[in-house]
Design an enzyme around this catalytic site. Structure first.
Site, PDB file in Angstrom:
ATOM      1  N   HIS A 118       1.002  -1.512  -0.029  1.00  0.00           N
ATOM      2  CA  HIS A 118      -0.016   0.077  -0.121  1.00  0.00           C
ATOM      3  C   HIS A 118       0.735   1.186   0.003  1.00  0.00           C
ATOM      4  O   HIS A 118       0.445   2.323   0.352  1.00  0.00           O
ATOM      5  CB  HIS A 118      -0.868  -0.060   1.166  1.00  0.00           C
ATOM      6  CG  HIS A 118      -2.130  -1.030   0.904  1.00  0.00           C
ATOM      7  ND1 HIS A 118      -2.953  -1.362   1.938  1.00  0.00           N
ATOM      8  CD2 HIS A 118      -2.448  -1.735  -0.014  1.00  0.00           C
ATOM      9  CE1 HIS A 118      -3.788  -2.429   1.666  1.00  0.00           C
ATOM     10  NE2 HIS A 118      -3.345  -2.348   0.220  1.00  0.00           N
ATOM     11  N   CYS A 126       4.640  13.055  -7.487  1.00  0.00           N
ATOM     12  CA  CYS A 126       4.087  14.175  -8.535  1.00  0.00           C
ATOM     13  C   CYS A 126       2.817  13.744  -9.065  1.00  0.00           C
ATOM     14  O   CYS A 126       2.947  12.735  -9.920  1.00  0.00           O
ATOM     15  CB  CYS A 126       5.169  14.613  -9.392  1.00  0.00           C
ATOM     16  SG  CYS A 126       4.204  15.870 -10.547  1.00  0.00           S
ATOM     17  N   CYS A 147       6.036  19.894  -6.354  1.00  0.00           N
ATOM     18  CA  CYS A 147       6.938  19.471  -7.356  1.00  0.00           C
ATOM     19  C   CYS A 147       7.671  20.485  -7.804  1.00  0.00           C
ATOM     20  O   CYS A 147       6.975  21.838  -8.021  1.00  0.00           O
ATOM     21  CB  CYS A 147       6.405  18.524  -8.583  1.00  0.00           C
ATOM     22  SG  CYS A 147       7.681  17.858  -9.587  1.00  0.00           S
ATOM     23  N   CYS A 149       7.983  21.098 -10.860  1.00  0.00           N
ATOM     24  CA  CYS A 149       7.260  21.495 -12.082  1.00  0.00           C
ATOM     25  C   CYS A 149       6.117  22.028 -11.728  1.00  0.00           C
ATOM     26  O   CYS A 149       5.418  22.562 -12.658  1.00  0.00           O
ATOM     27  CB  CYS A 149       6.848  20.092 -12.803  1.00  0.00           C
ATOM     28  SG  CYS A 149       5.391  19.391 -12.131  1.00  0.00           S
ATOM     29  N   THR A 187      -3.657  -7.840  10.957  1.00  0.00           N
ATOM     30  CA  THR A 187      -4.373  -7.302   9.919  1.00  0.00           C
ATOM     31  C   THR A 187      -6.065  -7.973   9.979  1.00  0.00           C
ATOM     32  O   THR A 187      -6.168  -9.092  10.363  1.00  0.00           O
ATOM     33  CB  THR A 187      -4.171  -7.653   8.369  1.00  0.00           C
ATOM     34  OG1 THR A 187      -5.169  -7.001   7.366  1.00  0.00           O
ATOM     35  CG2 THR A 187      -3.849  -9.372   8.127  1.00  0.00           C
ATOM     36  N   SER A 188      -6.988  -7.016   9.825  1.00  0.00           N
ATOM     37  CA  SER A 188      -8.461  -7.334   9.938  1.00  0.00           C
ATOM     38  C   SER A 188      -8.761  -8.113   8.695  1.00  0.00           C
ATOM     39  O   SER A 188      -9.781  -8.646   8.845  1.00  0.00           O
ATOM     40  CB  SER A 188      -9.211  -6.113   9.928  1.00  0.00           C
ATOM     41  OG  SER A 188      -8.990  -5.291   8.861  1.00  0.00           O
ATOM     42  N   GLU A 214      -7.495 -10.646  18.259  1.00  0.00           N
ATOM     43  CA  GLU A 214      -8.831 -11.078  18.120  1.00  0.00           C
ATOM     44  C   GLU A 214      -9.040 -11.877  16.832  1.00  0.00           C
ATOM     45  O   GLU A 214      -8.229 -11.488  15.946  1.00  0.00           O
ATOM     46  CB  GLU A 214      -9.719  -9.801  18.470  1.00  0.00           C
ATOM     47  CG  GLU A 214      -9.530  -8.909  17.565  1.00  0.00           C
ATOM     48  CD  GLU A 214     -10.578  -7.457  17.851  1.00  0.00           C
ATOM     49  OE1 GLU A 214     -11.001  -6.989  16.731  1.00  0.00           O
ATOM     50  OE2 GLU A 214     -10.344  -7.183  18.758  1.00  0.00           O
TER      51      GLU A 214
END
Ligand code: BJW
Length: 249
Positions: A118, A126, A147, A149, A187-188, A214
């Site tokens: 992720h 940019c 940026c 630019c 992680t869920s 859990e």
């Protein structure tokens, strides 16, 4: 916590091991998770902060939120859970880590065979050129940052409704499709496409172990569900693996 001999036997160093992590691994470093009672999505609206539409509509608000999170992460240190996973990379010659986390703590703990699926919150992209650069300013010098630019820079992370990087995804499918053992931590398991990795590994015949404080939607799928804090369960697991396979590869 009871860690059975049968479980430790699954962690033979000859196995192809993949670890998949989520926000729970960094919770003990003081970094908020997304879901659950203290999760970010309890206090903030995902549509206003973690979608391309949110960034188009209000880049300043989105950047203020990311700047706040970068501040928390800059103060955080890898915890014993991260360290145990880094040591696993040394023990298993065929090892790979896929993390959904953008905090960079796994690299700081010492993992190098890693996909940050992720993205990474310390990288900025940019919106016009697509170029990526590292930026460790906390707080950021300008919000929103721009940026050279003149176009806006955005966090180099994957928001809802966006595709994951094609190469990262292809590599992840490869390692998941070849692994003997998948260890899923903190992680869920609700965010696609990563949430489908455990099922893919199961179909391939891999042994699945989950570590979570859990039960989750994949608890009924896995071979061993270890309920507890990652920062406690993983060092205990690693200790037993080292004891069982000391001197043997
Ligand atoms: C502990 C612990 C301790 C705590 N020890 N454990 C198919 C069906 C339905 C929907 C979709 C679908 N395909 C795609 C979608 C849409 C969407 C999606 O999945 N939505 C679902 C929520 C329904 N997916 C996407 O949009 C993805 N893109 C995509 O698929 O592109 C193609 C496409 C697009 C649109 C339509 C169809 C196809 C992109 C997803 C991007 C996710 N981005 C975020 C933000 C990243 C940047 C940032 O950080 O700001 O990624 S959202 C957030 O969730 C973040 C995380 O990486 C991700 C997963 O969360 P995670 O890590 O599991 O954290 P939590 O908080 O959920 O869970 C923590 C766990 O730890 C809990 O279980 C605790 O119990 C545990 N825990 N302390 C051990 N100490």
């Amino acid at each position: 916590m009871e860690l059975s001999d049968n479980l430790i036997r699954e962690f033979r160093p000859s196995k192809k091991v993949v670890v998949l992590t989520g926000a729970g691994i960094s919770a003990e470093s003081g970094i908020p998770t997304f879901r659950g009672e203290d999760g970010l999505w309890k206090r903030y609206r995902v549509e206003e902060l973690a979608t391309p539409y949110a960034f188009q509509t209000n880049p300043k608000l989105v950047w203020e939120w990311y700047d706040w999170r970068r501040g928390i992460i800059a103060e955080a240190e890898p915890n014993p859970g991260h360290t145990a996973i880094a040591e696993m990379e040394q023990i298993f010659p065929d090892f790979f880590l896929i993390t959904q986390n953008v905090d960079g703590l796994h690299r700081r703990a010492g993992n190098s065979e890693i996909i940050e699926i992720h993205g990474n919150l310390w990288q900025l992209r940019c919106v016009k050129e697509g170029t990526v650069r590292e930026n460790y300013h906390v707080p950021l010098l300008d919000i929103p940052p721009t940026c050279e630019c003149g176009a806006l820079l955005r966090p180099h992370v994957v928001w809802f409704g966006e595709s994951l990087d094609k190469e990262d995804l292809a590599r992840s499918y490869n390692v998941i499709g070849e692994c003997d053992l998948l260890l899923v931590v903190g992680t869920s398991a609700v965010v696609q496409p990563v949430a489908s990795f455990p099922l893919m590994a199961k179909r391939r015949g891999a042994f699945l172990v989950e570590v979570n404080k859990e039960p989750t939607p994949i608890s009924s799928l896995v071979d061993e569900s270890l309920i507890g804090k990652a920062g406690e369960v993983l060092p205990a697991l690693l200790g037993l693996i080292k004891e069982a396979y000391r001197g043997r590869q």
